[in-house]
Motif scaffolding. Structure first.
Motif, short mmCIF file in Angstrom:
data_model
loop_
_atom_site.label_atom_id
_atom_site.label_comp_id
_atom_site.label_asym_id
_atom_site.label_seq_id
_atom_site.Cartn_x
_atom_site.Cartn_y
_atom_site.Cartn_z
N LEU A 1 -35.60 -3.23 -0.64
CA LEU A 1 -34.22 -3.09 -1.09
C LEU A 1 -33.29 -3.04 0.11
O LEU A 1 -33.52 -2.31 1.06
CB LEU A 1 -34.08 -1.82 -1.94
N GLN B 1 -32.00 -0.04 -8.66
CA GLN B 1 -31.60 -0.71 -7.42
C GLN B 1 -32.14 -2.14 -7.37
O GLN B 1 -31.46 -3.05 -6.90
CB GLN B 1 -32.08 0.09 -6.21
N VAL C 1 -24.40 3.53 -5.18
CA VAL C 1 -25.82 3.18 -5.27
C VAL C 1 -26.69 4.40 -4.98
O VAL C 1 -27.78 4.56 -5.55
CB VAL C 1 -26.14 2.03 -4.30
N THR D 1 -35.29 3.46 -8.12
CA THR D 1 -35.74 2.22 -7.48
C THR D 1 -35.62 1.04 -8.43
O THR D 1 -35.22 -0.07 -8.03
CB THR D 1 -37.20 2.38 -7.01
N ASN E 1 -21.74 -3.51 -3.27
CA ASN E 1 -23.03 -4.02 -2.81
C ASN E 1 -23.27 -5.44 -3.32
O ASN E 1 -23.78 -6.28 -2.59
CB ASN E 1 -24.16 -3.10 -3.29
N LEU F 1 -29.82 -2.55 -0.16
CA LEU F 1 -28.52 -2.05 -0.61
C LEU F 1 -27.99 -0.98 0.33
O LEU F 1 -28.75 -0.29 1.03
CB LEU F 1 -28.64 -1.48 -2.02
N PRO G 1 -26.33 2.51 0.42
CA PRO G 1 -26.24 3.60 -0.56
C PRO G 1 -24.86 4.21 -0.73
O PRO G 1 -24.54 4.72 -1.80
CB PRO G 1 -27.24 4.64 -0.01
#
Length: 497
Positions: free
Chosen positions: A93, A151, A143, A148, A104, A95, A97
C-alpha cells in the motif's frame, strides 16, 4: 474475452534485466491484447514484479524492447507510463495516511478550477470510484486508521480514475474478503468490455479460474509455460510454478495435549469491533480464526496482545489472569503476535536481518546493555538457518522476497521461545513454495507444545492447518468447529449469520 486476432495492446520482446552481475530476467516475450485478463503467476522471486515494474516505468530493462499500441514504448518513470495509459496497483500500500481518501486518489493530479484545487470535483469523483467498489465511506475521511482491506480498495479506486488502457494488478485481493473480491471482479469485467487489457498477479489460484483469460507462468526469471485458457487444474499450475510435483500442501496436524494454556473470557473491544468472545487454546493446539472482512478477527488478536484497548474481559495464561495492557506486557508473558502487515508492522525494512533479530531479542543479544555486531550476527545467523530464511544477517530486510520477509518476522519472535504464537494472515501475498515452509513452521511449533492461533482470510488455509476453527461474524463469536466438522460450507454458514 478479447479477440486474439486483434493486434496486442502491449508487446514485450526479449526483455532482460540484470542487477549488477546477476541477470534476473532472461529474455521475456509477452503479449497483452485489448479486453483480456492475463494471469502472471510464479513463486516469489520468479520475476513477476520485475516484469511489472518494467512495464510500469519503475525500472528500466537491461535489453529488449516493448511496443505500446503499435509504437515503441520505453517509460523511464511511472508518470510516463501513466501518461501513456499504463497503471499499476502495487501489493504494498502506497497511501499517505494523513491525507484524505480523495487527496490520496488524486495525489499529483488534483483537478483544478480557476487555478485552485477543485475539492468538490475531486471528492465527488473519488466517491464515485469508491461506490463502484462497494465501499460506502466518505471520501473526505483521512486514510489513517482504515483497515488494510479498505486501503486496498482505495488503491484500486485510484487506478480506476486514471482511465488507463492497461492495468497491472499485483495481489489486488490479498486483503479483501469474498464480497469485496466479487465487486472487484465485476469492475474488471466492465474494464474488459471497454477494451482495457489487464495483467493480474495473484497467489490465490482458485480465483484465477474465475477472472483470467490466459495464464503465463514464470520461474527463475523465465517464462516457462503459457496456458491459452484459465480452465487448468490448480495442481498443474502449481507444478509449473515450482518445477516439481506437489504431493501435499499441508503437513499432518498433530493432536493437541490436554493442558489448557491460553483462555479468553468475555473479551469485549473498547472500540466496538468485537464483543463477548470466549475460547481456549490447549498446549500444542492450532486454533484457526475465520470470518469475513470486518468480522473483528484482527481487532480481536490485537486486543489479546495489548495493542488495542478492551472494555471488559480477561486473558488467562495457565489459569492466571495476565490481561496484557501493552505488547511489551504480552511479550513478557510469552505471547507474541506476527502482524498482518509485515512491511509496516513487522520489520524495519531498511535495516539488516541481524538488526531486525536484535530489536526483538535485546535481552539475548545485549550483555550489560551493550550489543556487539559479532554477537548480533551470530544470533541472527542461527535463526536464519533454523527457519530457512534465504538471506544473510548483514543483508537489508527490504531485499528479501515476500516469503522470506514473512519467515524473518516469524523467526525473530520465535527466537524468544514463546508460549503462545498468534499469526495474522501468515501467508498473505507469498507464493506456494513459501506457504508450505510456513505451514511446516506452524505445525513444528505445535509439535513442540506451543499454542498457535492462525487468523486467515484464506479458508482453505484455516481448514488445512487447524485443530479447531473459531468463526467470527460481525464482531461476534459465531461458533467453534472441530477439525472433522469444519469445511467450506459449515464455516461460511457461521460467517454469514
Amino acid at each position: 474475452m478479447s479477440d486474439d486476432t486483434a493486434a496486442p495492446i502491449l508487446s514485450l520482446r526479449n526483455i532482460r534485466k540484470s542487477f549488477g552481475p546477476i541477470e534476473v530476467l532472461h529474455g521475456i516475450d509477452l503479449d497483452i491484447h485489448p479486453g483480456e485478463v492475463v494471469a502472471l503467476l510464479g513463486e516469489n522471486g520468479a520475476g513477476k514484479s520485475t516484469v511489472s515494474n518494467i512495464i510500469s516505468g519503475t525500472i528500466l530493462p537491461s535489453s529488449g524492447e516493448m511496443t505500446w499500441q503499435g509504437a515503441s514504448f520505453a517509460p523511464s518513470t511511472p508518470r510516463e507510463a501513466i501518461d501513456a495509459g499504463v497503471a499499476m496497483i502495487h501489493q504494498e500500500l502506497l497511501l499517505l495516511p494523513h491525507l484524505s481518501i480523495a487527496e490520496n486518489v488524486f495525489v499529483g493530479r488534483y483537478p483544478t478550477k480557476a487555478g485552485m484545487i477543485d475539492r468538490k470535483t475531486m471528492e465527488e469523483r473519488a466517491h464515485d470510484g469508491l461506490q463502484r467498489l462497494g465501499l460506502d465511506i466518505s471520501s473526505r475521511r483521512l486514510v489513517e486508521g482504515l483497515s488494510t482491506a479498505n486501503q486496498q480498495l482505495i488503491e484500486i479506486a485510484k487506478a480506476l480514475t486514471l482511465n488507463a488502457r492497461l492495468l497491472i494488478l499485483d495481489e489486488p485481493t490479498a486483503a479483501l474478503g469474498g464480497d469485496e473480491t466479487q465487486k472487484l471482479f465485476e469492475q474488471i469485467e466492465r474494464l474488459k468490455a471497454d477494451g482495457v487489457g489487464i495483467v493480474y498477479i495473484s497467489h490465490r489460484l482458485e480465483e484465477i479460474k474465475q477472472i483470467a483469460d490466459r495464464i503465463v507462468v514464470m520461474r527463475d526469471g523465465e517464462k516457462v509455460q503459457e496456458f491459452d485458457s484459465a480452465d487448468v487444474p490448480v495442481r498443474t499450475i502449481v507444478e509449473a510454478m515450482v518445477g516439481r510435483s506437489l504431493e501435499r500442501m499441508f503437513p499432518a496436524i498433530p493432536a493437541p495435549q490436554e493442558e489448557t494454556v491460553l483462555e479468553v473470557r468475555n473479551l469485549t473491544s473498547a472500540q466496538g469491533s468485537f464483543r463477548d468472545v470466549n475460547f481456549s487454546v490447549a498446549k500444542g493446539e492450532i486454533l484457526g480464526i475465520a470470518g469475513l472482512v470486518g468480522a473483528g478477527r484482527t481487532e480481536l488478536v490485537r486486543a489479546m496482545v495489548g495493542i488495542d484497548p478492551v472494555s471488559s474481559g480477561q486473558i488467562l495464561l495457565d489459569g492466571t489472569d495476565i490481561s496484557p495492557r501493552s505488547p511489551k506486557d504480552a511479550i513478557r508473558h510469552g505471547i507474541i503476535l506476527v502482524p498482518e502487515d509485515r512491511k509496516q508492522q513487522g520489520l524495519v525494512l531498511p535495516h539488516s536481518l541481524g538488526e531486525n533479530f536484535a530489536y526483538s531479542n535485546m535481552n539475548q543479544v545485549a550483555r550489560n546493555g551493550w550489543i556487539t555486531k559479532k554477537r548480533a550476527r551470530g544470533f541472527a545467523d542461527a535463526g536464519i538457518v533454523k527457519f530457512g530464511v534465504k538471506g544473510e544477517s548483514q543483508q537489508r530486510a527490504d531485499e528479501l522476497s515476500g516469503g522470506n520477509q514473512q519467515k524473518l518476522v516469524i523467526a525473530k519472535w520465535l527466537a524468544r521461545n514463546p508460549r503462545v504464537v498468534v499469526l495474522d494472515e501468515p501467508t498473505r501475498g507469498i507464493d506456494v513454495g513459501a506457504r508450505s515452509s510456513i505451514y511446516e513452521i506452524i505445525v513444528g511449533l505445535a509439535e513442540e507444545g506451543v499454542s498457535v492461533i492462525v487468523v486467515s482470510s484464506d479458508l482453505e488455509e484455516v481448514l488445512g492447518v487447524s485443530n479447531r476453527v473459531m468463526v467470527m461474524a460481525q464482531g461476534k463469536q459465531a461458533g467453534i468447529l472441530d477439525r472433522n466438522d469444519a469445511n467450506d460450507v459449515s464455516v461460511m454458514e457461521l460467517a454469514t449469520i
